[in-house]
Scaffold this motif. Structure first.
Motif, short mmCIF file in Angstrom:
data_model
loop_
_atom_site.label_atom_id
_atom_site.label_comp_id
_atom_site.label_asym_id
_atom_site.label_seq_id
_atom_site.Cartn_x
_atom_site.Cartn_y
_atom_site.Cartn_z
N ARG A 86 22.22 13.78 -9.15
CA ARG A 86 22.77 14.99 -8.54
C ARG A 86 24.25 14.84 -8.22
NH1 ARG A 86 18.04 14.83 -5.46
NH2 ARG A 86 19.21 13.98 -3.69
N THR A 87 24.62 13.72 -7.65
CA THR A 87 25.99 13.51 -7.21
C THR A 87 26.96 13.52 -8.38
OG1 THR A 87 25.24 12.22 -5.30
CG2 THR A 87 27.52 11.91 -5.99
N LEU A 88 26.57 12.92 -9.50
CA LEU A 88 27.46 12.82 -10.64
C LEU A 88 27.24 13.91 -11.68
CD1 LEU A 88 27.29 9.74 -9.41
CD2 LEU A 88 28.53 9.22 -11.49
N GLY A 89 26.23 14.74 -11.48
CA GLY A 89 26.05 15.88 -12.36
C GLY A 89 25.32 15.60 -13.65
N PHE A 90 24.33 14.67 -13.61
CA PHE A 90 23.54 14.34 -14.80
C PHE A 90 22.08 14.70 -14.57
CE2 PHE A 90 27.32 11.94 -15.67
CZ PHE A 90 27.39 11.91 -17.06
N GLU A 91 21.32 14.75 -15.65
CA GLU A 91 19.90 15.08 -15.54
C GLU A 91 19.10 13.97 -14.91
OE1 GLU A 91 19.46 18.08 -19.42
OE2 GLU A 91 18.38 16.15 -19.39
N ALA A 92 19.47 12.71 -15.21
CA ALA A 92 18.63 11.59 -14.77
C ALA A 92 19.46 10.33 -14.63
CB ALA A 92 17.48 11.37 -15.76
N ALA A 93 18.89 9.35 -13.93
CA ALA A 93 19.56 8.06 -13.71
C ALA A 93 18.51 6.96 -13.70
CB ALA A 93 20.34 8.07 -12.40
N LEU A 94 18.98 5.73 -13.94
CA LEU A 94 18.10 4.57 -13.97
C LEU A 94 18.77 3.41 -13.25
CD1 LEU A 94 15.39 3.48 -15.10
CD2 LEU A 94 16.63 2.80 -17.17
N PHE A 95 18.08 2.84 -12.28
CA PHE A 95 18.60 1.75 -11.45
C PHE A 95 18.39 0.42 -12.17
CE2 PHE A 95 17.85 -1.00 -7.50
CZ PHE A 95 19.20 -1.13 -7.21
N MET A 96 19.43 -0.41 -12.18
CA MET A 96 19.38 -1.73 -12.83
C MET A 96 20.10 -2.76 -11.97
SD MET A 96 19.94 -0.88 -16.87
CE MET A 96 19.60 0.76 -17.50
N PRO A 97 19.89 -4.05 -12.25
CA PRO A 97 20.52 -5.08 -11.43
C PRO A 97 22.03 -5.14 -11.53
CG PRO A 97 18.64 -5.98 -12.62
CD PRO A 97 18.89 -4.62 -13.17
N SER A 98 22.62 -4.79 -12.68
CA SER A 98 24.05 -5.03 -12.84
C SER A 98 24.70 -4.01 -13.76
CB SER A 98 24.29 -6.44 -13.42
OG SER A 98 23.93 -6.47 -14.79
N GLY A 99 26.03 -3.94 -13.68
CA GLY A 99 26.79 -3.08 -14.57
C GLY A 99 26.78 -3.57 -16.00
N SER A 100 26.74 -4.87 -16.20
CA SER A 100 26.63 -5.38 -17.56
C SER A 100 25.35 -4.90 -18.22
CB SER A 100 26.70 -6.91 -17.57
OG SER A 100 27.97 -7.37 -17.21
N MET A 101 24.26 -4.88 -17.45
CA MET A 101 23.00 -4.42 -18.01
C MET A 101 23.06 -2.93 -18.32
SD MET A 101 19.07 -4.65 -16.59
CE MET A 101 18.90 -6.43 -16.81
N THR B 4 21.12 12.14 -20.05
CA THR B 4 20.06 13.15 -20.15
C THR B 4 18.71 12.50 -19.87
OG1 THR B 4 19.68 12.73 -22.50
CG2 THR B 4 21.36 14.39 -21.92
N ARG B 5 17.70 13.32 -19.65
CA ARG B 5 16.35 12.77 -19.41
C ARG B 5 15.87 11.98 -20.62
NH1 ARG B 5 16.13 17.82 -16.99
NH2 ARG B 5 15.81 17.75 -14.72
N ASP B 6 16.14 12.48 -21.81
CA ASP B 6 15.70 11.77 -23.01
C ASP B 6 16.44 10.44 -23.15
OD1 ASP B 6 14.25 11.69 -25.65
OD2 ASP B 6 16.32 11.61 -26.37
N PHE B 7 17.75 10.44 -22.87
CA PHE B 7 18.52 9.20 -22.93
C PHE B 7 17.96 8.16 -21.95
CE2 PHE B 7 21.90 6.57 -21.14
CZ PHE B 7 22.47 6.00 -22.28
N ILE B 8 17.67 8.58 -20.73
CA ILE B 8 17.15 7.65 -19.72
C ILE B 8 15.74 7.19 -20.08
CG2 ILE B 8 16.46 7.43 -17.30
CD1 ILE B 8 19.50 7.25 -17.82
N ARG B 9 14.94 8.07 -20.68
CA ARG B 9 13.61 7.66 -21.15
C ARG B 9 13.73 6.51 -22.14
NH1 ARG B 9 11.05 8.32 -25.58
NH2 ARG B 9 12.57 9.85 -26.39
N ARG B 10 14.67 6.63 -23.08
CA ARG B 10 14.86 5.55 -24.06
C ARG B 10 15.48 4.31 -23.42
NH1 ARG B 10 18.36 7.63 -28.50
NH2 ARG B 10 19.05 9.23 -27.01
N ALA B 11 16.32 4.53 -22.41
CA ALA B 11 16.95 3.39 -21.72
C ALA B 11 15.93 2.52 -21.02
CB ALA B 11 17.99 3.91 -20.73
N HIS B 12 14.82 3.12 -20.56
CA HIS B 12 13.77 2.35 -19.89
C HIS B 12 13.30 1.20 -20.77
CE1 HIS B 12 12.23 3.91 -16.03
NE2 HIS B 12 12.81 5.05 -16.38
#
Length: 338
Positions: free
Chosen positions: A46-61, A212-220
């Motif tokens: 919401r804050t950055l204006g995207f459909e979805a987000a995914l939490f990870m340990p690091s920026g490199s990841m 996007t939601r589809d991008f984050i789905r594949r990122a999982h």
């Protein structure tokens, strides 16, 4: 007094973060059942204006997962000279995704859209372009900021060439503070964005990848391949939520102190390019960098030697005016001779 200017990753959790971490409601995030992780991801989106987000340990990841999703093996990633995805991510774009970089010049970390256009390859005789990646702020250039008009122009190139555009936004909130615009305006041109919560925003661990939601789905899938299934990660996400909500408001003060330190160093005779001091990072050229850093540490001031003749100072929210005064006192006492 210890004044730690090695990086903005050295901050420790605030008391409020520690309380939130100890009280966090958690579940198994690999099953998507950690409510605090889900809250962080939804709020970041919401804050950055995207459909979805995914939490990870690091920026490199987050960066490397984005590259994996966007590209196919044998393709090229167009990126600015000195980009973190190449310099500091251990060749993972090649090792994991099977892609290679194609660099474009980037004076003060800002590539020219025409150079980006010229770097695009579609020939059957060359590795095809698969992705354009920018870095804002640009770490190795000195924490410099890419202007909004340049990012939109490069998005125009990406659209014309049919390429996705990714942002390594490890310190993108610093860029927003320097530009004095809302964070959503800074990231609007991009198909995907990586944001570190553990740098200027002050969280102990973690980054988020947005798209996007589809991008984050594949990122999982790629997060799982890289070992990023953190299970009851709400303990970490709780601190990330506080960083996301409260960290941006402190960045202007970090930038003010950084500028004061840079001016003091320049006035004392250090080789500092003030044009590159735009956010919370200072690079200084000097001989025997490692020896000098060791001498400062004995006096309680820590910095990073990045090569034989380069020293980096990074300010953060746990550097106060008192810390700044002590750093200036130590650093200007005996200036190394070039």
């Amino acid at each position: 007094m210890i004044v730690d200017l090695r990086s903005d990753t050295v901050t420790t959790p605030t008391p409020e973060m520690r309380r939130a971490m100890s009280e966090a409601v958690v579940g198994d995030d690999v099953y998507g059942e950690d409510p605090t992780v889900n809250e962080l991801q939804a709020e970041a989106a919401r804050t950055l204006g995207f459909e979805a987000a995914l939490f990870m340990p690091s920026g490199s990841m987050t960066n490397q997962v984005a590259i994996a999703v966007h590209t196919g093996r044998g393709e090229e990633v167009i990126c600015a000279e000195g980009s973190h995805i190449y310099e500091w991510e251990l060749g993972m774009m090649a090792a994991f995704s099977g892609v290679v970089p194609r660099f474009v010049p980037a004076p003060l970390g800002v590539p020219d859209p025409d150079d980006v256009r010229l770097a695009v390859r579609h020939s059957v005789h060359q590795s095809p372009s698969g992705l354009i990646s920018l870095e804002n702020t640009h770490n190795k250039a000195g924490g410099t900021v890419i202007p909004l008009n340049v990012m939109h122009a490069i998005r125009g190139v990406a659209d014309a060439e049919g390429l996705p555009l990714h942002l390594d936004g490890a310190r993108v909130f610093n860029a927003a503070a320097a530009l004095n615009v809302d964070i959503a305006e800074v990231v609007r041109p991009f198909h995907s964005v990586s944001v570190c919560l553990s740098k200027g925003l002050g969280a102990p661990v973690g980054s988020v990848l947005l798209g996007t939601r589809d991008f984050i789905r594949r990122a999982h899938r790629y997060r799982k391949m890289l070992g990023g299934g953190m299970r009851q990660a709400g303990i970490l996400a709780a601190a990330g939520l506080i960083a996301l909500r409260e960290g941006p408001a402190r960045l202007a003060e970090d930038h003010r102190r950084t500028r004061e330190l840079a001016v003091a160093l320049l006035d004392a005779g250090y080789d500092v390019n003030l044009a590159a001091v735009q956010t919370n990072i200072i690079y200084v050229n000097m001989p025997e960098a490692q020896l000098q850093v060791g001498a400062w540490e004995q006096q309680g001031v820590r910095a990073s030697a990045l090569g034989p003749t380069s020293v980096r100072f990074v300010l953060h929210h746990q550097i106060t005016d008192e810390h700044l005064a002590r750093a200036i006192e130590v650093l200007t006492k005996q200036v190394p001779v070039a």
